[in-house]
Design an enzyme around this catalytic site. Structure first.
Site, PDB file in Angstrom:
ATOM      1  N   GLU A 208       0.642   3.603  -6.204  1.00 56.12           N
ATOM      2  CA  GLU A 208       1.997   3.698  -5.661  1.00 56.12           C
ATOM      3  C   GLU A 208       2.778   2.394  -5.841  1.00 56.12           C
ATOM      4  O   GLU A 208       3.956   2.399  -6.200  1.00 56.12           O
ATOM      5  CB  GLU A 208       1.973   4.007  -4.153  1.00 56.12           C
ATOM      6  CG  GLU A 208       1.264   5.281  -3.750  1.00 56.12           C
ATOM      7  CD  GLU A 208      -0.190   5.029  -3.372  1.00 56.12           C
ATOM      8  OE1 GLU A 208      -0.910   4.351  -4.139  1.00 56.12           O
ATOM      9  OE2 GLU A 208      -0.612   5.510  -2.312  1.00 56.12           O
TER      10      GLU A 208
ATOM     11  N   CYS B 152       0.844   0.853   1.146  1.00 59.81           N
ATOM     12  CA  CYS B 152       1.710   1.665   0.285  1.00 59.81           C
ATOM     13  C   CYS B 152       2.793   2.394   1.087  1.00 59.81           C
ATOM     14  O   CYS B 152       3.921   2.536   0.622  1.00 59.81           O
ATOM     15  CB  CYS B 152       0.874   2.638  -0.533  1.00 59.81           C
ATOM     16  SG  CYS B 152      -0.162   1.783  -1.754  1.00 59.81           S
TER      17      CYS B 152
END
Lengths: 154, 154
Positions: free
Chosen positions: A59, A90
């Protein structure tokens, strides 16, 4: 609505996850899509070992790539597809990037921060929430991760 | 015990924060120190605007630099000094990096994730906790941030 459906994009994120597995990294993949055009502007998979970088989750790498392409630290018109429930790190990055929609595959009771653990988007310290869809292609993503860790332990 | 004391290292993190302010970035600085030798192996300050990267917080940049130098995604023998309570994203990264000791200056009720918000190190999804010292040079760090945001609003 996406031009293509969520399963189609998640299949591409799963392709990224498979490429991580081949490189002996934890098989997690992410895709960032412009839902208005269907264009994929970033794709990434885990590279924490290769980069000697604990922040090199799929991510984070996808967000950094998309932001570099748009010359902005905010990408509010883009959707992020990822094969595992994002961790705390993330989740924070996804919020800071002002992602439009988050779609993830498998839940992560041990390390996730969306529906598990910190549940970051429910915290008063989270200043940008978005639509979240969970469970798309969850079985495939989960099986890939289980097999990876099983092989690691054997 | 550090070779020098926590105030000395935090003063260097504050120097980094000042350098961010000069570049018109949010004035937050971080230093990573080897407590056995007193060597500083990484220093960084916020560069989210300059890098068009929402993950370019001082802590993340310092961790990435320290990990690159040691060719490892884990730096368990190092202490991290940062001028503001880390956010959720940075708390996650600090845990993944296996930092030995975390020392922060000012609390951040609006965005912090150590003693505020997600309180990440108290979550069952946090797999590495460390000694944490809060409040070192808090007044100086806090005043710098307040002045920065006051100027931004004026």
């Amino acid at each position: 609505m996406s031009v293509k459906n969520d399963h189609t994009y998640m299949a591409l994120a799963l392709e990224e996850a498979r490429s991580a597995e081949i490189r002996d990294e934890v098989p997690i993949g992410a895709i960032i899509v412009d839902p208005a055009t269907g264009d994929i502007i970033a794709r990434a998979s885990n590279r924490t070992i290769e980069h000697s970088d604990p922040t090199a989750h799929a991510e984070i790498l996808a967000i950094r790539e998309a932001c570099a392409q748009t010359n902005s630290q905010r990408i509010p018109n883009y959707d992020l597809y990822v094969t595992l429930e994002p961790c705390t790190m993330c989740a924070g990055a996804i919020s800071f990037a002002r992602i439009n929609r988050l779609i993830y595959a498998a839940p992560d009771p041990k390390g996730g921060a969306i529906d598990n653990g910190a549940k970051f988007f429910d915290q008063p310290t989270c200043h940008h929430k978005m639509e979240i869809v969970a469970g798309i292609e969850a079985e495939t993503a989960s099986t890939m991760l289980k097999n990876y860790f099983k092989k690691k332990r054997s």
